[in-house]
Design an enzyme around this catalytic site. Sequence first.
Site, PDB file in Angstrom:
ATOM      1  N   GLY A  61      62.331  22.095  22.259  1.00 20.73           N
ATOM      2  CA  GLY A  61      62.144  23.431  22.815  1.00 20.73           C
ATOM      3  C   GLY A  61      63.423  24.228  22.939  1.00 20.73           C
ATOM      4  CG  LEU A  71      54.922  19.970  27.999  1.00 18.17           C
ATOM      5  CD1 LEU A  71      54.785  19.318  29.364  1.00 18.17           C
ATOM      6  CD2 LEU A  71      53.556  19.986  27.318  1.00 18.17           C
ATOM      7  CB  CYS A  75      59.688  28.755  25.877  1.00 16.24           C
ATOM      8  SG  CYS A  75      59.444  27.978  27.494  1.00 16.24           S
TER       9      CYS A  75
END
EC number: 2.3.1.181
Length: 235
Positions: free
Chosen positions: A85, A151, A181
């Site tokens: 990420g 996440l 993100c």
Amino acid sequence: MHSNSTIEKSVNSLADSLVIRQLNTMDYSQVWHAMKDFTDNRDDTTADELWLVEHPAVFTQGQAGKAEHLLVPGDIEVVKVDRGGQVTYHGPGQLVVYVMINLRRKKIGVRQLVTLIENSIVSALTDYDIAAYAKADAPGVYVDEKKIASLGLRVRKGCSFHGLAMNVNMDLSPFLRINPCGYAGLEMVQTADLQGPKDTASASTALVKHLINLLKANNVSHQVGLPNENNKYHE
């Protein structure tokens, strides 16, 4: 000598075991190094663990992280880390759960684990009548196109580490200093503004029960603080 059936029974027993570890508030780098050590030192006799923690303000940049997504970090520390990420923010009032799972023993892949984590968050929020959902093309959990949970995982030796961050009752303004993100203009939202949990303890209780259920953990124990290095993280 152990018989194959004894070994298989032991492995199956460990597959059902889960340690819930409460870390309270702890510096990001300290926990990051501890989870790397945990993963490097674990073996087939090590139970899976969930670590629950809040971090002081910090930006973490994943392996795919691009500098242009850090718009105005200012006085907030930036840590480059080994998860998947882009960049995200952690701070007080956000529940972070690190997910240390032996995927081979559980017989699941990383994509299945991501889905399991997302489903656990969605179920926890549904308990509060919050209409949350996951997206196939953008990991995390969303409410009305605003992100409520992020996440990012890493897998080493067939075992996961890093995990999830759910916005509970925090100052969301640092997210404006980054492209969360990697998505420019992505709005963030938190449970306290949606008639959900008002503190991380309540959010943790709501979320952990669903993680336990979806991980099919029947033997759950609770501990406080980082693992003791002297016991090599074994049960």
